[in-house]
Design a protein around this motif. Structure first.
Motif, PDB file in Angstrom:
ATOM      1  N   MET A  95      -2.188 -21.430  44.863  1.00 20.80           N
ATOM      2  CA  MET A  95      -1.525 -22.537  45.718  1.00 20.80           C
ATOM      3  C   MET A  95      -1.504 -21.713  46.996  1.00 20.80           C
ATOM      4  SD  MET A  95       2.081 -24.402  45.286  1.00 20.80           S
ATOM      5  CE  MET A  95       3.257 -22.637  45.584  1.00 20.80           C
ATOM      6  N   GLY A 151       3.386 -29.138  52.856  1.00 23.51           N
ATOM      7  CA  GLY A 151       2.178 -29.341  51.924  1.00 23.51           C
ATOM      8  C   GLY A 151       1.395 -28.072  51.734  1.00 23.51           C
ATOM      9  N   GLY A 152       0.302 -28.519  50.968  1.00 23.39           N
ATOM     10  CA  GLY A 152      -0.472 -27.362  50.526  1.00 23.39           C
ATOM     11  C   GLY A 152      -1.670 -27.999  49.499  1.00 23.39           C
ATOM     12  N   GLU A 153      -2.302 -26.933  49.042  1.00 22.92           N
ATOM     13  CA  GLU A 153      -3.310 -27.205  48.011  1.00 22.92           C
ATOM     14  C   GLU A 153      -3.288 -26.153  46.948  1.00 22.92           C
ATOM     15  OE1 GLU A 153      -6.382 -26.129  51.378  1.00 22.92           O
ATOM     16  OE2 GLU A 153      -7.186 -25.377  49.430  1.00 22.92           O
ATOM     17  N   LEU A 154      -3.518 -26.697  45.633  1.00 20.80           N
ATOM     18  CA  LEU A 154      -3.557 -25.914  44.461  1.00 20.80           C
ATOM     19  C   LEU A 154      -4.484 -26.173  43.280  1.00 20.80           C
ATOM     20  CD1 LEU A 154      -0.120 -27.297  42.567  1.00 20.80           C
ATOM     21  CD2 LEU A 154      -1.651 -28.669  44.234  1.00 20.80           C
ATOM     22  N   THR A 155      -4.642 -25.167  42.812  1.00 25.65           N
ATOM     23  CA  THR A 155      -5.458 -25.462  41.705  1.00 25.65           C
ATOM     24  C   THR A 155      -4.690 -24.918  40.514  1.00 25.65           C
ATOM     25  OG1 THR A 155      -6.645 -23.395  42.040  1.00 25.65           O
ATOM     26  CG2 THR A 155      -7.716 -25.259  43.055  1.00 25.65           C
TER      27      THR A 155
END
Lengths: 148, 148
Positions: free
Chosen positions: A137, A84-88
Motif C-alpha cells: 500500500m 488516500g492511496g493505492e493498494l494491492t
C-alpha cells in the motif's frame, strides 16, 4: 517513540510495527459484517473457490494494517490522517497468519499554501510470518510542522 | 439481477447499490478495533481535531462500500475478488450519513494467458445522502467468462 512532525520525516526513513495474529473467527466476524462471501466465511466453500481455502477479506487486511500503523507503526503527531492511496493484495491473508507492517517514507512534501502542514507519501508493506507480502500500500498522509 | 460474467460487462455500464446508514456507535466500534484515534472514538476530542467532529475511519467507509458492493452493488458470478485499487476520501463520513455506492465499468480486459477469465476496472463512488462523494475508488476485479 515521541510524536513525529514534518521536520522529522526524511525520504527512506523506515518504521516497523508490532505483530497481529489473526484466526478463522476474526476472518469470519469481519466478513459477516463487511464482505459476506463464501470464501471469507466458510472453510468448505473456500476450499473449492479461487482462494483454495479460507482467506481474509482484503479490506480486513487493510483494517488490520491500519490498526498496526496506529498502535505501533508510525507515531505522527496529531494522528494518522490519510488522504488516500493505492493498494494491492499480492496473496491472501490466512487463518493463523501473523502480520507486521513495514513502512518507508517515499516523499516529504511541505504545503505551499499552508505553512503549518505538509504531506508524506509512505509505502507500507504488510507481511506474514514467512515474510511474504499480503498487502502493498502507498498512502499520502497529512503531517503537521512542529509548532514554534 | 442474475450473476454476471465477463461477456456481460461493457465500458460505461453502471450499477447502484442499496443504502447503509451508519451511526456514532458503528463508527466507534470499528475504530476501537481497527483505527483507535480520538477523532474516530470521541465526540469531544473530535470537535477540536482536523475533522471538526466525529468522523468514520476511512477504512470503515471502505469496508461499508465493500459490503454494499457485495450485497447489492455488482453481482459478479463467483464473487467480488479484487486485485487492488486506489482510493481517496474527499470528505469524512459522519454519524447519520446514509451511503450508497455508484459504480461504473471503466475497462474490460480479457486475459491473454487464461481464456477462462479477465479483469474489469471499476470506479465506485460512495456518496452520502447529500450526493457528496465520501470515497472515490477504482479497483481491478477478477471476472470469469461464461462457462460453455
Amino acid at each position: 517513540m515521541t510524536d513525529l512532525y514534518l521536520e522529522d520525516f526524511s525520504v527512506g526513513r523506515r518504521f516497523t510495527s508490532t505483530a497481529h495474529t489473526l484466526d478463522a473467527e476474526q476472518i469470519k466476524t469481519f466478513a459477516r459484517q463487511f464482505d459476506p462471501q463464501p470464501f471469507h466465511l466458510d472453510e468448505d466453500a473456500a476450499k473449492n473457490s479461487f482462494f483454495h481455502g479460507l482467506a481474509a477479506s482484503g479490506w480486513h487486511t487493510a483494517a488490520i494494517t491500519m490498526s498496526l500503523l496506529v498502535k505501533s507503526g508510525m507515531p505522527i503527531a496529531g494522528g494518522l490522517i490519510g488522504a488516500g492511496g493505492e493498494l494491492t493484495w499480492p496473496r491472501p491473508t490466512r487463518p493463523g497468519d501473523t502480520l507486521i507492517v513495514e513502512s518507508e517514507v517515499l516523499a516529504v512534501t511541505p504545503s505551499r499554501s499552508r505553512p503549518e502542514r505538509g504531506m508524506i507519501t509512505v509505502r507500507s508493506i504488510t507481511r506474514n510470518q514467512n515474510g511474504e507480502a499480503v498487502q502493498d500500500m502507498t498512502t499520502r498522509m497529512l503531517v503537521w510542522r512542529r509548532p514554534v
